[in-house]
Design an enzyme around this catalytic site. Structure first.
Site, short mmCIF file in Angstrom:
data_model
loop_
_atom_site.label_atom_id
_atom_site.label_comp_id
_atom_site.label_asym_id
_atom_site.label_seq_id
_atom_site.Cartn_x
_atom_site.Cartn_y
_atom_site.Cartn_z
N SER A 23 10.15 -33.74 27.59
CA SER A 23 9.91 -34.70 26.81
C SER A 23 11.24 -35.70 26.32
O SER A 23 12.40 -35.18 26.23
CB SER A 23 9.31 -34.00 25.24
OG SER A 23 9.74 -35.26 23.76
N TYR A 82 6.55 -27.20 19.45
CA TYR A 82 7.12 -28.09 20.52
C TYR A 82 8.32 -28.36 20.75
O TYR A 82 8.73 -28.01 22.12
CB TYR A 82 6.68 -29.98 20.02
CG TYR A 82 5.77 -30.48 20.96
CD1 TYR A 82 5.55 -30.95 22.04
CD2 TYR A 82 6.65 -31.41 21.17
CE1 TYR A 82 4.30 -31.70 22.63
CE2 TYR A 82 7.11 -32.75 21.76
CZ TYR A 82 6.03 -33.15 23.17
OH TYR A 82 5.33 -34.00 23.82
P1 NAI Z 1 -2.91 -35.37 26.66
O1 NAI Z 1 -3.24 -34.56 25.24
O2 NAI Z 1 -3.96 -37.16 27.17
O3 NAI Z 1 -2.47 -34.94 27.60
C1 NAI Z 1 -2.31 -33.34 27.76
C2 NAI Z 1 -3.24 -32.77 28.59
O4 NAI Z 1 -3.19 -31.34 28.48
C3 NAI Z 1 -5.14 -32.83 28.20
O5 NAI Z 1 -5.92 -33.64 29.43
C4 NAI Z 1 -5.41 -31.36 27.63
O6 NAI Z 1 -6.95 -31.76 27.99
C5 NAI Z 1 -4.53 -30.51 28.81
N1 NAI Z 1 -4.35 -29.56 28.60
C6 NAI Z 1 -3.72 -28.55 26.96
N2 NAI Z 1 -3.71 -27.57 27.21
C7 NAI Z 1 -4.09 -27.74 28.22
C8 NAI Z 1 -4.68 -25.69 28.85
N3 NAI Z 1 -4.29 -24.86 28.21
N4 NAI Z 1 -4.46 -26.01 30.85
C9 NAI Z 1 -4.59 -26.66 31.04
N5 NAI Z 1 -4.43 -27.89 29.98
C10 NAI Z 1 -4.24 -28.15 29.00
O7 NAI Z 1 -1.61 -36.21 26.17
P2 NAI Z 1 -0.27 -36.81 26.74
O8 NAI Z 1 0.50 -37.73 26.51
O9 NAI Z 1 -1.21 -36.97 28.33
O10 NAI Z 1 0.29 -35.36 27.33
C11 NAI Z 1 0.85 -34.91 28.90
C12 NAI Z 1 2.44 -34.22 28.16
O11 NAI Z 1 2.92 -35.24 28.52
C13 NAI Z 1 2.65 -33.25 27.79
O12 NAI Z 1 3.29 -32.23 28.25
C14 NAI Z 1 2.93 -33.93 26.70
O13 NAI Z 1 3.88 -32.72 25.38
C15 NAI Z 1 3.98 -34.33 27.28
N6 NAI Z 1 4.68 -35.78 26.66
C16 NAI Z 1 3.74 -36.93 26.27
C17 NAI Z 1 4.24 -37.94 25.48
C18 NAI Z 1 3.45 -38.85 24.83
O14 NAI Z 1 4.07 -39.75 23.75
N7 NAI Z 1 2.67 -39.74 25.09
C19 NAI Z 1 5.65 -38.33 25.05
C20 NAI Z 1 6.61 -37.49 25.70
C21 NAI Z 1 5.90 -36.24 26.58
#
Ligand code: NAI
Length: 269
Positions: A153, A166
């Protein structure tokens, strides 16, 4: 101008095997679909969204790739082992490990419980450690010059009040990735981070549906646009591909300039 489509650009990715964690939504889903469009074989990991994960699998088949859905909690060692076994048994290899799963909560640091701290650290940082090192062990065993990609991130360098767990997890991922890149560079295994800014995914749904908060975020982005998941997925495809064959230990920020000290944009300071 925005890359919202699902592209196919890197012929060398065809037939390669990838695991994408947290692939039932948001960035993981977009990356899994992009890998599908590149005709890769994808283990679509999900925590609890089985139906969504199966939809992603179907979409990958439609795009010309192969895929299986696999439940697993990335903070659990045995679940990561199972994901790697799934890649091996279903597709016979593991070339690309995309550690994407991540969570966040918002709490004053002085009120944050140890439990809340541990939860975020164990998914974001320990999950990435487990995913990276287990994939590397597999690649070493099978003499694969693979690519490990970790979803960091802008908060690997930008401090973030109320999200201390985080920001600490993503800051930790910076040196996790750099250390592994250094340790295994000689084996031809590349390890890189993607550093998104503000992207339109479920993690931000509440924030972006509030017009005031959305404006607040936009004011911090020099390009004045919220990013789309496909704009991050294209970076994952690049880092996985031969086109990035000399790139390791890097964080590629995908943030519309968010970490360029936007308050200086009008020449202030
Ligand atoms: P999201 O909430 O849609 O995706 C996160 C995914 O991880 C979900 O599918 C969830 O079910 C899964 N998850 C959560 N805990 C888990 C576990 N213990 N084991 C397996 N899967 C698990 O949100 P997003 O935005 O797609 O996030 C994905 C990554 O991107 C994260 O690491 C987040 O920190 C990072 N990120 C996102 C940003 C944004 O603006 N959307 C910005 C910077 C980083």
């Amino acid at each position: 101008q925005k890359n919202k489509g699902v592209w196919n650009m890197y012929n060398d990715l065809k037939g390669q095997v990838a695991i994408v964690t947290g692939a039932s939504s948001g960035l993981g889903k977009a990356i899994a679909k992009r890998f599908g469009a590149e005709k890769m074989k994808v283990v679509v990991n999900y925590l609890d969204q089985e139906k969504e994960a199966k939809d992603v699998v179907n979409e990958i088949h439609r795009l010309g790739g192969e895929a299986v859905a696999e439940q697993g909690d990335v903070s659990k060692e045995e679940d990561l082992d199972r994901l790697i076994t799934s890649a091996h048994e279903n597709f016979g290899s593991l070339d690309v490990m995309m550690n994407n799963a991540g969570i966040q909560t918002e709490t004053y640091s002085h009120e944050m419980s140890l439990e809340e701290w541990n939860k975020v650290i164990s998914v974001n940082l320990t999950g990435t450690f487990l995913g990276s090192t287990k994939a590397i062990a597999y690649m070493l065993d099978h003499q694969i010059k693979g690519s490990i990609i970790n979803m960091s991130s802008v908060h690997e360098v930008v401090p973030w009040p109320y999200f201390v767990h985080y920001a600490t997890s993503k800051g930790g991922m910076k040196l996790l990735t750099q250390t592994l890149a250094l340790e295994y560079g000689g084996k031809g295994i590349r390890v890189n981070n993607i550093g998104p800014g503000a992207i339109n995914t479920p993690i931000n749904k509440e924030k972006f549906s509030n017009p005031e908060e959305r404006e607040g975020v936009l004011s911090m982005i020099p390009m004045k646009e919220i990013g789309e998941p496909e704009q991050v997925a294209s970076i994952a495809a690049f880092l996985a591909s031969e086109q990035a064959s000399y790139v390791t230990g890097c964080t590629l920020f995908v943030d519309g300039g968010m970490k360029l000290y936007p308050s200086f944009q009008a020449g202030r300071g």
